[in-house]
Motif scaffolding. Structure first.
Motif, PDB file in Angstrom:
ATOM      1  N   SER A 199      68.903  11.647  31.516  1.00  0.00           N
ATOM      2  CA  SER A 199      69.329  11.119  32.818  1.00  0.00           C
ATOM      3  C   SER A 199      68.809  11.961  33.969  1.00  0.00           C
ATOM      4  CB  SER A 199      70.858  11.039  32.879  1.00  0.00           C
ATOM      5  OG  SER A 199      71.436  12.323  32.710  1.00  0.00           O
ATOM      6  N   SER A 200      68.536  13.244  33.727  1.00  0.00           N
ATOM      7  CA  SER A 200      67.992  14.094  34.787  1.00  0.00           C
ATOM      8  C   SER A 200      66.588  13.675  35.179  1.00  0.00           C
ATOM      9  CB  SER A 200      68.002  15.558  34.351  1.00  0.00           C
ATOM     10  OG  SER A 200      66.955  15.823  33.428  1.00  0.00           O
ATOM     11  N   GLY A 201      65.920  12.911  34.293  1.00  0.00           N
ATOM     12  CA  GLY A 201      64.586  12.433  34.617  1.00  0.00           C
ATOM     13  C   GLY A 201      64.560  11.594  35.886  1.00  0.00           C
ATOM     14  N   ALA A 202      65.639  10.871  36.165  1.00  0.00           N
ATOM     15  CA  ALA A 202      65.699  10.065  37.399  1.00  0.00           C
ATOM     16  C   ALA A 202      65.627  10.964  38.624  1.00  0.00           C
ATOM     17  CB  ALA A 202      66.987   9.237  37.415  1.00  0.00           C
ATOM     18  N   ALA A 203      66.337  12.082  38.579  1.00  0.00           N
ATOM     19  CA  ALA A 203      66.296  13.026  39.696  1.00  0.00           C
ATOM     20  C   ALA A 203      64.918  13.664  39.824  1.00  0.00           C
ATOM     21  CB  ALA A 203      67.372  14.101  39.503  1.00  0.00           C
ATOM     22  N   ALA A 204      64.277  13.956  38.683  1.00  0.00           N
ATOM     23  CA  ALA A 204      62.942  14.558  38.720  1.00  0.00           C
ATOM     24  C   ALA A 204      61.921  13.614  39.340  1.00  0.00           C
ATOM     25  CB  ALA A 204      62.515  14.933  37.295  1.00  0.00           C
ATOM     26  N   VAL A 245      62.373  16.168  30.015  1.00  0.00           N
ATOM     27  CA  VAL A 245      61.584  17.406  30.048  1.00  0.00           C
ATOM     28  C   VAL A 245      60.246  17.172  30.744  1.00  0.00           C
ATOM     29  CG1 VAL A 245      60.350  19.079  28.609  1.00  0.00           C
ATOM     30  CG2 VAL A 245      62.665  18.400  28.006  1.00  0.00           C
ATOM     31  N   SER A 246      59.545  16.122  30.356  1.00  0.00           N
ATOM     32  CA  SER A 246      58.231  15.861  30.946  1.00  0.00           C
ATOM     33  C   SER A 246      58.341  15.492  32.422  1.00  0.00           C
ATOM     34  CB  SER A 246      57.515  14.758  30.171  1.00  0.00           C
ATOM     35  OG  SER A 246      58.284  13.558  30.144  1.00  0.00           O
ATOM     36  N   ALA A 247      59.410  14.799  32.811  1.00  0.00           N
ATOM     37  CA  ALA A 247      59.581  14.431  34.218  1.00  0.00           C
ATOM     38  C   ALA A 247      59.758  15.666  35.091  1.00  0.00           C
ATOM     39  CB  ALA A 247      60.778  13.503  34.368  1.00  0.00           C
ATOM     40  N   TRP A 248      60.519  16.641  34.618  1.00  0.00           N
ATOM     41  CA  TRP A 248      60.705  17.864  35.406  1.00  0.00           C
ATOM     42  C   TRP A 248      59.434  18.699  35.427  1.00  0.00           C
ATOM     43  CZ3 TRP A 248      63.818  18.521  39.131  1.00  0.00           C
ATOM     44  CH2 TRP A 248      65.064  17.880  39.143  1.00  0.00           C
ATOM     45  N   ALA A 249      58.638  18.655  34.362  1.00  0.00           N
ATOM     46  CA  ALA A 249      57.352  19.357  34.379  1.00  0.00           C
ATOM     47  C   ALA A 249      56.475  18.824  35.511  1.00  0.00           C
ATOM     48  CB  ALA A 249      56.642  19.185  33.036  1.00  0.00           C
ATOM     49  N   LEU A 250      56.444  17.510  35.657  1.00  0.00           N
ATOM     50  CA  LEU A 250      55.632  16.895  36.707  1.00  0.00           C
ATOM     51  C   LEU A 250      56.235  17.112  38.086  1.00  0.00           C
ATOM     52  CD1 LEU A 250      54.809  13.747  34.640  1.00  0.00           C
ATOM     53  CD2 LEU A 250      53.086  15.243  35.649  1.00  0.00           C
ATOM     54  N   PRO A 264      55.725  28.665  45.242  1.00  0.00           N
ATOM     55  CA  PRO A 264      54.860  27.707  44.538  1.00  0.00           C
ATOM     56  C   PRO A 264      54.308  28.239  43.223  1.00  0.00           C
ATOM     57  CG  PRO A 264      53.786  28.574  46.508  1.00  0.00           C
ATOM     58  CD  PRO A 264      55.206  29.005  46.571  1.00  0.00           C
ATOM     59  N   ARG A 265      53.998  29.528  43.150  1.00  0.00           N
ATOM     60  CA  ARG A 265      53.444  30.067  41.911  1.00  0.00           C
ATOM     61  C   ARG A 265      54.478  30.052  40.793  1.00  0.00           C
ATOM     62  NH1 ARG A 265      50.207  35.325  44.441  1.00  0.00           N
ATOM     63  NH2 ARG A 265      48.712  34.111  45.695  1.00  0.00           N
ATOM     64  N   LEU A 266      55.678  30.480  41.126  1.00  0.00           N
ATOM     65  CA  LEU A 266      56.739  30.481  40.130  1.00  0.00           C
ATOM     66  C   LEU A 266      57.090  29.052  39.717  1.00  0.00           C
ATOM     67  CD1 LEU A 266      58.704  32.262  38.537  1.00  0.00           C
ATOM     68  CD2 LEU A 266      60.325  32.059  40.437  1.00  0.00           C
ATOM     69  N   THR A 267      57.066  28.142  40.680  1.00  0.00           N
ATOM     70  CA  THR A 267      57.335  26.732  40.384  1.00  0.00           C
ATOM     71  C   THR A 267      56.271  26.153  39.452  1.00  0.00           C
ATOM     72  OG1 THR A 267      58.398  26.482  42.550  1.00  0.00           O
ATOM     73  CG2 THR A 267      57.730  24.474  41.414  1.00  0.00           C
ATOM     74  N   ALA A 268      55.006  26.476  39.720  1.00  0.00           N
ATOM     75  CA  ALA A 268      53.927  26.009  38.849  1.00  0.00           C
ATOM     76  C   ALA A 268      54.063  26.605  37.453  1.00  0.00           C
ATOM     77  CB  ALA A 268      52.573  26.382  39.448  1.00  0.00           C
ATOM     78  N   LEU A 269      54.479  27.859  37.371  1.00  0.00           N
ATOM     79  CA  LEU A 269      54.693  28.496  36.072  1.00  0.00           C
ATOM     80  C   LEU A 269      55.789  27.771  35.303  1.00  0.00           C
ATOM     81  CD1 LEU A 269      53.750  31.019  34.420  1.00  0.00           C
ATOM     82  CD2 LEU A 269      55.762  32.183  35.343  1.00  0.00           C
ATOM     83  N   GLY A 270      56.876  27.411  36.014  1.00  0.00           N
ATOM     84  CA  GLY A 270      57.949  26.653  35.369  1.00  0.00           C
ATOM     85  C   GLY A 270      57.480  25.285  34.909  1.00  0.00           C
ATOM     86  N   LEU A 274      57.482  23.815  30.932  1.00  0.00           N
ATOM     87  CA  LEU A 274      58.030  22.530  30.498  1.00  0.00           C
ATOM     88  C   LEU A 274      56.943  21.625  29.926  1.00  0.00           C
ATOM     89  CD1 LEU A 274      60.625  21.742  33.312  1.00  0.00           C
ATOM     90  CD2 LEU A 274      61.043  22.594  31.005  1.00  0.00           C
ATOM     91  N   LEU A 275      55.754  21.695  30.507  1.00  0.00           N
ATOM     92  CA  LEU A 275      54.657  20.872  29.994  1.00  0.00           C
ATOM     93  C   LEU A 275      54.262  21.323  28.586  1.00  0.00           C
ATOM     94  CD1 LEU A 275      52.891  18.520  30.963  1.00  0.00           C
ATOM     95  CD2 LEU A 275      51.208  20.199  31.722  1.00  0.00           C
ATOM     96  N   GLY A 276      54.198  22.640  28.387  1.00  0.00           N
ATOM     97  CA  GLY A 276      53.904  23.148  27.052  1.00  0.00           C
ATOM     98  C   GLY A 276      54.964  22.754  26.049  1.00  0.00           C
ATOM     99  N   LEU A 277      56.231  22.828  26.462  1.00  0.00           N
ATOM    100  CA  LEU A 277      57.316  22.389  25.582  1.00  0.00           C
ATOM    101  C   LEU A 277      57.165  20.917  25.237  1.00  0.00           C
ATOM    102  CD1 LEU A 277      60.051  22.630  24.152  1.00  0.00           C
ATOM    103  CD2 LEU A 277      61.155  22.320  26.390  1.00  0.00           C
ATOM    104  N   ALA A 278      56.819  20.095  26.237  1.00  0.00           N
ATOM    105  CA  ALA A 278      56.678  18.660  26.008  1.00  0.00           C
ATOM    106  C   ALA A 278      55.634  18.373  24.934  1.00  0.00           C
ATOM    107  CB  ALA A 278      56.302  17.952  27.308  1.00  0.00           C
ATOM    108  N   TRP A 279      54.542  19.122  24.929  1.00  0.00           N
ATOM    109  CA  TRP A 279      53.488  18.881  23.943  1.00  0.00           C
ATOM    110  C   TRP A 279      53.938  19.239  22.529  1.00  0.00           C
ATOM    111  CZ3 TRP A 279      49.401  21.494  27.557  1.00  0.00           C
ATOM    112  CH2 TRP A 279      49.005  20.573  28.527  1.00  0.00           C
TER     113      TRP A 279
END
Length: 464
Positions: A199-204, A245-250, A264-270, A274-279
């Motif tokens: 459900s958090s994907g909607a917020a993302a 998970v993938s929605a928050w990565a994006l 922005p750097r820390l945000t991109a790292l986060g 999440l993107l790595g976890l998604a894979w």
């Protein structure tokens, strides 16, 4: 004629409305055709569910009109969002709107899941013979588990994994193992986890649309993200968790690329984490690179890429060092996939019926919104050479990229049926197209979205 040209605008609005209805009619016709052809094809018997291995093609479901404890709550939530949702989305402060969308989506998903009852709709969903929880007790030492994981994927291997465990990288099963180890074992906790993250994907998506297209369109999309028909399958399936998970990565990538965050750097790292976890949750989520590329193009920035790569790298290094090689897992999965239902399910049917199934996942309002987005994509792409598109153009490119992900997954042949669940991480990004519909019609379109979800959930017993 008045100076503001209102009479001249009226015919244009009528023509746009007619195009909306034509798009909806075409989508309905496609779905009906998939039902009719699917039932005809299914008469070629293979087992108890026909050659399609579906009880109610093109959906993984069976006809069973029913109601349950979630029915009253679902009706109330739908009515509240239809009547008050657009107004609340306009007036709430942004900091309040994001959690409100998450909370509203969660309430909608819970209520629909409970239409099937607590055990059948929630606690028992992830405990069936094909699901992850059946294998939680088989995981002991992590290196031994990961080093031996691929050896149990194919159907004729000793102690082969259940279908869903075999069909995904080990990160999916390890999630539920982790929940079990901290005292949150069993189907109820697993379901609560999937619904909460899903459900958090909607917020993302809301956060991403604001970063790339502006706050106005994000607010217009908010009620449609809450009342999505996809909620029927987010509750309860692990693919809902993957979608969150993938929605928050994006979303984090969009915030970093557009500079709408103080770090922005820390945000991109986060986002990379999440993107790595998604894979490592689902092989199919590799196509997220299409949407990642669209986000970076819309923001006209590649600055987050090194930090995204740094965030994703620990997953690759960790899983590989402990014995799981992602490419080997995928190629072995392909062999297992064609040992099961895929060997009899005809590609010629599912290559278009999969798309028909998405009509009930995204809803007719999204279909109409996509019809309004398509004409804007080419001009927006052309303008990218000079400046970053914004507003409706940027939103159209975003949903266009999401549609490309769906089409790539479709032609791959690795999703024959059950795509109403499997494609949740992709179709979630089609929903913001509803923001392009006329504001005066939002209440009616929202009512249509809610009615579709309620009909599906009360007339069919979905498999997830």
């Amino acid at each position: 004629m008045p100076a503001d040209g209102a009479p001249a605008a009226a015919p244009g609005r009528r023509r746009a409305g007619v195009r909306d209805l034509r798009a909806v009619a075409a989508a309905v016709a496609l779905f009906v055709l998939a039902v009719v052809v699917g039932n005809a094809v299914n008469r070629t018997v293979y087992g108890t569910e026909g050659i399609l291995r579906l009880g109610w093609p093109p959906l993984y479901a069976s006809w069973l009109p029913h109601w349950g404890p979630g029915t009253p709550a679902a009706l109330v939530i739908a009515a509240l969002v239809v009547v008050y949702g657009p107004r609340a989305a306009r007036r709430l402060p942004w900091r309040a709107l994001v959690p409100a969308v998450w909370g509203g989506s969660m309430a909608w998903i819970w209520s629909l899941a409970l239409v099937d009852g607590w055990q059948r709709g929630v606690a028992g969903r992830l405990t069936t013979s094909m699901e992850y929880l059946r294998s939680v007790a088989d995981v002991h030492e992590l290196p031994a588990f990961l080093g031996d994981f691929t050896h149990h994927i194919v159907a004729d291997s000793p102690h082969n994994w259940p279908a869903h465990v075999a069909g995904h990288p080990p990160g999916a099963l390890l999630t539920f193992v982790g929940l079990d180890r901290i005292g949150l074992g069993g189907g109820a906790w697993a379901a609560a986890w999937c619904i909460t993250i899903g459900s958090s994907g909607a917020a993302a998506v809301l956060v991403t649309v604001r970063a790339l297209s502006g706050e106005r369109l994000a607010r217009l999309a908010a009620p449609f993200l809450v009342l999505a028909p996809a909620a029927v399958w987010i509750g309860v399936s692990a693919d809902g968790y993957f979608a969150g998970v993938s929605a928050w990565a994006l979303a984090l990538l969009a915030l970093a690329a557009t500079g709408t965050t103080r770090v922005p750097r820390l945000t991109a790292l986060g986002g990379g984490l999440l993107l790595g976890l998604a894979w490592y949750l689902s092989y199919g989520l590799t196509v997220l690179v299409v949407l990642c590329a669209a986000v970076l193009l819309l923001a006209r920035s590649a600055r987050p890429l090194p930090y995204v790569a740094a965030g994703a790298m620990p997953w690759v290094v960790g899983f590989t060092a402990l014995g799981f090689w992602w490419p080997e897992g995928y190629t072995t999965l392909v062999e297992r996939y064609y040992q099961g239902a895929a060997k009899v399910r005809p590609y010629a049917y599912f290559v278009w019926a999969n798309l028909a199934a998405q009509v009930v996942t995204v809803g007719l309002a999204t279909v109409a919104g996509l019809g309004r987005a398509f004409p804007r994509v080419r001009p927006a792409v052309r303008r990218m050479r000079r400046a970053a598109p914004s507003g409706a153009g940027a939103l159209s490119v975003l949903v266009g990229a999401a549609l490309c992900m769906v089409l790539l997954a479709d032609v791959s042949g690795m999703s024959k049926a059950e795509t109403e669940r499997i494609w949740l991480p992709f179709v979630l990004w089609l929903l913001p197209a509803c923001a392009l519909l006329p504001c005066r019609m939002h209440g009616r379109w929202l009512a249509g979205q809610a009615a579709l979800a309620l009909l599906v959930n009360h007339l069919l017993l979905t498999g997830w």
